[in-house]
Write an enzyme that holds these catalytic residues in place. Structure first.
Site, PDB file in Angstrom:
ATOM      1  N   LYS A 143      -9.705  13.199   8.458  1.00  0.00           N
ATOM      2  CA  LYS A 143      -9.184  12.838   9.774  1.00  0.00           C
ATOM      3  C   LYS A 143      -9.100  14.083  10.657  1.00  0.00           C
ATOM      4  O   LYS A 143      -8.974  15.191  10.145  1.00  0.00           O
ATOM      5  CB  LYS A 143      -7.768  12.266   9.637  1.00  0.00           C
ATOM      6  CG  LYS A 143      -7.665  10.927   8.954  1.00  0.00           C
ATOM      7  CD  LYS A 143      -6.205  10.567   8.736  1.00  0.00           C
ATOM      8  CE  LYS A 143      -6.058   9.244   7.993  1.00  0.00           C
ATOM      9  NZ  LYS A 143      -6.444   8.068   8.781  1.00  0.00           N
ATOM     10  N   ASP A 184     -11.875   7.309   4.204  1.00  0.00           N
ATOM     11  CA  ASP A 184     -10.610   7.077   4.917  1.00  0.00           C
ATOM     12  C   ASP A 184     -10.222   5.595   4.906  1.00  0.00           C
ATOM     13  O   ASP A 184      -9.118   5.239   5.293  1.00  0.00           O
ATOM     14  CB  ASP A 184     -10.724   7.603   6.362  1.00  0.00           C
ATOM     15  CG  ASP A 184      -9.366   7.747   7.036  1.00  0.00           C
ATOM     16  OD1 ASP A 184      -8.335   7.654   6.330  1.00  0.00           O
ATOM     17  OD2 ASP A 184      -9.332   7.949   8.266  1.00  0.00           O
ATOM     18  N   LYS A 225       0.858  -1.197   0.000  1.00  0.00           N
ATOM     19  CA  LYS A 225       0.000   0.000   0.000  1.00  0.00           C
ATOM     20  C   LYS A 225       0.887   1.237   0.000  1.00  0.00           C
ATOM     21  O   LYS A 225       1.737   1.394   0.871  1.00  0.00           O
ATOM     22  CB  LYS A 225      -0.900   0.004   1.239  1.00  0.00           C
ATOM     23  CG  LYS A 225      -1.611   1.342   1.492  1.00  0.00           C
ATOM     24  CD  LYS A 225      -2.424   1.360   2.782  1.00  0.00           C
ATOM     25  CE  LYS A 225      -2.935   2.768   3.102  1.00  0.00           C
ATOM     26  NZ  LYS A 225      -3.662   2.867   4.382  1.00  0.00           N
ATOM     27  N   ARG A 281      -7.464  -0.228   1.379  1.00  0.00           N
ATOM     28  CA  ARG A 281      -8.017  -1.493   0.863  1.00  0.00           C
ATOM     29  C   ARG A 281      -8.511  -1.333  -0.564  1.00  0.00           C
ATOM     30  O   ARG A 281      -8.518  -2.270  -1.339  1.00  0.00           O
ATOM     31  CB  ARG A 281      -9.103  -2.003   1.817  1.00  0.00           C
ATOM     32  CG  ARG A 281     -10.330  -1.158   1.877  1.00  0.00           C
ATOM     33  CD  ARG A 281     -11.152  -1.409   3.136  1.00  0.00           C
ATOM     34  NE  ARG A 281     -10.474  -0.903   4.341  1.00  0.00           N
ATOM     35  CZ  ARG A 281     -10.994  -0.968   5.573  1.00  0.00           C
ATOM     36  NH1 ARG A 281     -12.170  -1.534   5.765  1.00  0.00           N
ATOM     37  NH2 ARG A 281     -10.332  -0.499   6.608  1.00  0.00           N
TER      38      ARG A 281
END
Ligand code: MN
Ligand code: ZN
Length: 499
Positions: free
Chosen positions: A276, A346, A264, A350
């Site tokens: 965030k 956020d 990643k 994935r």
């Protein structure tokens, strides 16, 4: 590379210079070569030990002015504790502890690689040397002035005195490349996000070509053609375009099925529209720790000419809340054809990995693939910073990773997967959603990834707690730790490389 320590091997008989480092056990015994080097100073050292209450405990040190008669200026006696309890993977830490005792400056150092029982083996001396270099690493390329008393970079010229110089050199040669790989990964993680954006990251990965690695960079056009809608959905909120980089090292037999590592590489993660909080957001420059590890690993394997075919694949994006950013509620179509409902922007790592894992499974068809990702804060809640979370659909691969973790000290802890968790990410409107509820957050993230591995033997390492900001250790004083390079290098060396 931010690495300023020069190391070389010399015979025991070479005269010590500058700072002399020797080892003793908890009975204050020295090996024969050390006794010879110290000469008449041995009894003085024992007296100094007594007045300083130095008992030779593991990692304890006695630091004194070198007694008269010694060619050195300073003498550091390092304890190794009880000899019976010294294990093979202690030598790395021992080298780190020794480096920790050296002061910044331009020093000549001699380290006598000997235990009271005699010369360290070439492998032990090599581990000691690796530990020394790993500890000495410091990332300070953006500091233009040093504050009074602030530790400067250690610039030492270190001679490791060994019983067999040729054997030590031979043993250290591959280890030196592994250390270089760790340092490469640390540098990438430590770089600020305005410097290291996806295109620049891809350029740096391209430097692996100098080592004979094939590097293919997929730009937005190429990824659009492949249908990588999950990765591109994340990237679209930034003015910095995303990239996928495929690295190939063919050191094995022609046509041998490769092993694959996937990283990643979120070069900065604001959270996107699901933004965030401000506190510690700067740490999100390290959200590419998985990709950094894969580049460092490819460096290590190629530089030491590993006899294996290996593919590294990294997905590079910046997750920003721009006017074109994706929204919660958006539905994107991944390369696999599966549709994904975005619940939380956020949970972007994935999405990036979904397309890169699918690409590797379908186009590379590897023996297995291991992905690394700073994926979830939940893994830190579960495991702290001591272990990375391990998720796998393959028991053999999981066991091998666990063993490699114990040998290298880069430990992993296996977490569960299962249909009960998988159904938590079924979506009302699409095939899958990118976030479950709060509970089991690391597990549902792994379940999401598993939907994109197409049955390939696979393991996922959640390195959010270990790749950056972990407590300092004997061999790492850097914010970016380079976690995973030594672990996966060992996995390849022990199980997948032709001997
Ligand atoms: Mn995120
Ligand atoms: Zn992230």
């Amino acid at each position: 590379m931010t690495d300023t320590v020069k190391v070389g091997f010399v015979p025991f008989s070479a005269a010590p210079r500058g700072i002399l480092v020797v080892f003793c056990d908890d009975t204050l015994q020295f090996g024969p070569a050390t006794r010879k080097t110290l000469g008449a100073a041995v009894s003085l050292v024992r007296r100094a030990a007594e007045t300083n209450q130095f008992k030779g405990k593991s990692a304890a040190a006695l630091d004194i002015l070198a007694p008269e008669g010694l060619k050195a200026k300073r003498l550091i006696v390092m304890g190794v504790g009880k000899l019976k309890e010294v294990k093979d993977n202690d030598f790395l830490k021992l080298g780190g502890s020794a480096a920790g005792k050296l002061r910044a400056g331009n020093d000549a150092v001699t380290i006598v690689a000997e235990l009271p029982t005699g010369a360290m083996t070439p492998d032990q001396a090599a581990a000691l040397t690796s530990g020394l270099r790993l500890r000495a690493y410091k990332f300070d390329r953006y500091k233009t002035k040093k504050k009074e008393g602030e530790e400067e970079v250690l610039r030492a010229d270190v001679a490791i005195a060994v019983g067999d110089v040729a054997a030590a050199r031979k043993a250290f040669a591959p280890s030196a490349h592994i250390v270089d790989g760790v340092i490469t990964a640390r540098d990438l993680v430590n770089e600020p996000p305005n410097v290291l954006f996806p295109v620049e990251f891809a350029r740096r990965a391209g430097q692996l070509r100098e080592l004979g690695v094939g590097v293919e960079v997929l730009d937005v056009k190429a990824m659009t053609k492949l249908g990588m809608g999950a990765l591109l959905g994340v990237a679209q909120g930034s003015t910095q375009p995303g990239r996928t980089v495929i690295m190939r090292w063919n050191g094995g037999k022609r046509g041998d099925q490769p092993v694959a590592f996937v990283g990643k590489g979120v070069c900065f993660d604001t959270g996107g529209i699901s933004i965030k909080p401000a506190a510690s957001m700067e740490d999100m420059k390290g959200d590419m720790g998985g990709a950094a590890c894969v580049v460092g690993l490819m460096h290590a394997l190629a530089a030491r000419k590993a006899k294996v075919n290996v593919v590294g694949a990294i997905g590079l994006v910046e997750n920003m809340p721009g006017g074109n950013a994706q929204r919660p509620g958006d539905i994107v179509t991944s390369m696999s054809g599966q549709t994904i409902e975005i619940i939380n922007t956020d949970a972007e790592g994935r999405l990036v990995l979904a397309d890169v894992l699918w690409y590797v499974a379908k186009k590379i068809k590897p023996k297995f693939m291991v992905d690394l990702a700073t994926l979830t804060g939940a893994i830190m809640v579960a495991l702290g910073t001591e272990y990375a979370g391990l998720f796998s659909n393959n028991d053999e691969l999981a066991e091998r990773l666990t063993k490699s973790g114990l040998v290298t000290g880069e430990r992993v802890w296996r977490m569960p997967l299962g249909p009960e968790y998988d159904k938590l990410i079924d979506s009302q409107f699409a095939d899958v959603k990118n976030a479950g509820n709060r509970n089991g957050g690391s597990i549902t993230a792994a379940q999401f990834l598993q939907r994109f591995v197409d049955g390939t033997p696979w393991a996922h390492l959640d390195i959010a707690g270990t790749a950056m900001g972990a407590p300092k250790t004997e061999i790492n004083q850097s914010w970016g730790s380079g976690y995973g390079v030594r672990l996966l290098e060992r996995l390849v060396a022990d199980y997948y490389e032709a001997k």
